[in-house]
Design a protein around this motif. Structure first.
Motif, short mmCIF file in Angstrom:
data_model
loop_
_atom_site.label_atom_id
_atom_site.label_comp_id
_atom_site.label_asym_id
_atom_site.label_seq_id
_atom_site.Cartn_x
_atom_site.Cartn_y
_atom_site.Cartn_z
N LEU A 71 -17.93 160.32 -1.72
CA LEU A 71 -16.49 160.08 -1.57
C LEU A 71 -15.89 160.87 -0.42
O LEU A 71 -14.86 160.48 0.12
N PRO B 215 -14.12 157.25 1.19
CA PRO B 215 -13.20 157.37 0.05
C PRO B 215 -13.03 156.07 -0.74
O PRO B 215 -12.54 156.11 -1.86
N SER B 216 -13.39 154.93 -0.16
CA SER B 216 -13.23 153.65 -0.88
C SER B 216 -14.53 152.85 -0.87
O SER B 216 -14.61 151.79 -0.27
N ALA C 245 -12.72 157.46 -7.22
CA ALA C 245 -12.23 157.17 -5.87
C ALA C 245 -10.74 156.84 -5.91
O ALA C 245 -9.96 157.35 -5.11
#
Lengths: 160, 285
Positions: free
Chosen positions: A117, A121-122, A153
């Motif tokens: 992450l 992050p996505s 997340a």
């Protein structure tokens, strides 16, 4: 006694100094010398990922590192995540989504998730499965682990 | 699994490292990331009395593109190769290969130099290095020399590096513009090692193949360049028949490895299948 080497390491923000045998593995230093038993020993052959910790911000398998190799480094273990205010969002998500059964692989899964992450992050489901390729779970199947990473997340993005 | 005791040396310079290695002789081992050496030491398959850790030699952590070659220092991690803009621009096959190794944790710590000099017959790097015509640089107290990848891998865990030599880097000729390359592997699920890995590097003029390199890992005790397969393509039109003829050659005369993961016969089949697919992928890519 065999020869020893002096190491200075920061572990979870605390400076540590020790005289260790060069053959001491990092995972044994963390568990047996420092008493940080959250990092688990699974396969001992750098396959299962139960021993995953961060060294200078990068996830590594502590069964395949010597303590002397991390002299001067910053090490973070699973114990660095929760604070007095509660669990880390990744820990919360593994709890909420039933991302564990026996829990043996969980510290490694969580540390690998942390690295994943940080970089992405996505992540998509496929990216999560690829990012956790170095961690093996023998109980749950991976569906709930992927769900947990997705929830973490979302939580971490919302929290920033 | 605890390694046998050893003396640990962390030299400040390459000269000092080479001197320590010369002193230690065959009982000394050089360590980069430790991801090939430490597993051997934990199993006591390797019991060096001296380990020379290169971690302070920052000059071996660099990736440089100069004079038509990409030079990658021995201490560069697989992750660095995978994400390096210089590598991705100049030779994406290397980045693709790096990203296929092990898993994220292993790529964070394992190095190109450590993997190559270890000479595992199922490692990923040899396929790409052979297909690209790379060289490795070896340094000892007596000086440095370069060895072509094709002359470097001699057998299982056996390379042309002498006991007193340190592998300091690899040098890869930057492929000409328009070169198409890919790496396909069938991997052992737990370890990520190649059951079979095929790297293909192709240059074409219209439909005609003007040059080709095919590197094969995992199939035999020694990674090799599939010259007979290459000869079926070089100078010829890249028709489906030519691709099939090349693939048919890749395991010819090879003493294929068999183990619990795949028999020799199945490995040979996988090599033929993935050679054809890799050539097609390179053409389509």
């Amino acid at each position: 006694m065999a020869n020893t080497t002096k190491i200075e390491v920061r572990v979870n923000g605390v400076g540590r100094t020790a005289e260790v045998q060069p053959r001491l593995l990092l995972v044994h230093y963390l568990r047996d010398v420092l008493g940080l038993t959250g990092t688990h020993i699974g396969c001992e052959t750098s396959l299962c990922g139960a021993c995953t910790v961060m060294v200078d911000g990068a996830a590594v398998k502590s069964c395949t590192l010597l303590a002397v190799q991390v002299d001067g480094c910053e090490v973070q273990t699973i114990e660095s995540l929760a604070t007095d205010d509660g669990l880390h969002p990744i820990q919360e998500a593994f709890w909420d989504c039933h991302g564990l059964q026996c829990g043996f692989c969980t510290p490694g899964m969580i540390m690998a998730t942390r690295q994943l992450l940080q970089e992405n992050p996505s992540p998509s489901e496929e990216e999560i499965r690829h990012g956790l390729e170095g961690n093996i779970c023998r109980c749950t199947g991976y569906k709930h682990i992927v769900d947990a990473v997705q929830q973490a997340a979302e939580q971490m993005k919302a929290g920033t | 699994m605890i390694p046998a005791a050893f003396d640990y040396i962390v030299p400040d310079s390459l000269e000092a490292a080479a001197a320590s290695l010369a002193d230690g002789g065959e009982n000394a081992k050089v360590m980069a990331g430790g991801h090939s050496l430490l597993p051997m030491m934990k199993l006591r398959l390797a019991q060096p009395s001296v380990v020379i850790d290169l971690k302070r030699l920052d000059s071996l952590r660099q990736i440089q593109a100069d004079g038509g070659a990409l030079r990658i220092g021995a201490l560069v991690t697989h992750h660095q190769v995978e994400t390096s803009s210089e590598v991705n621009e100049n030779c994406p096959l290397l980045a693709l290969t790096a990203g296929s190794i092990g898993d994220p944790q292993v790529r964070n710590r394992g190095t190109i130099g450590g993997s190559v000099v270890h000479g595992d017959p199922a490692a990923d790097w040899p396929a790409a290095l052979l297909a690209l015509g790379a060289e490795v640089t070896l340094t000892s107290s007596g000086g440095s020399r370069s060895v072509a990848a094709g002359d470097f891998f001699l057998g299982p865990l056996t390379t042309a590096a002498e006991p007193n030599e340190i592998l300091t880097g690899v040098s890869v000729p930057v492929p000409a513009a328009g070169t198409r390359a890919t790496y396909r592997k069938v991997k052992q699920k737990a370890s990520g090692f190649a059951i079979v890995g095929i790297a293909v590097c192709l240059r074409t003029d219209g439909d005609t193949c003007t040059d080709v390199g095919i590197g094969v890992t995992g199939l035999a005790g020694t990674p090799f360049r599939a010259t007979a397969a290459e000869d079926q393509l070089r100078g010829k039109a890249l028709t489906a028949d030519a691709v099939a003829a090349a693939a048919a050659q890749v395991a010819e005369g090879v003493d294929a490895l068999g183990d619990i993961h795949a028999s020799g016969e199945f490995r040979s089949h996988l090599a033929r299948l993935n050679t054809a697919r890799a050539i097609q992928d390179a053409l389509d890519g």
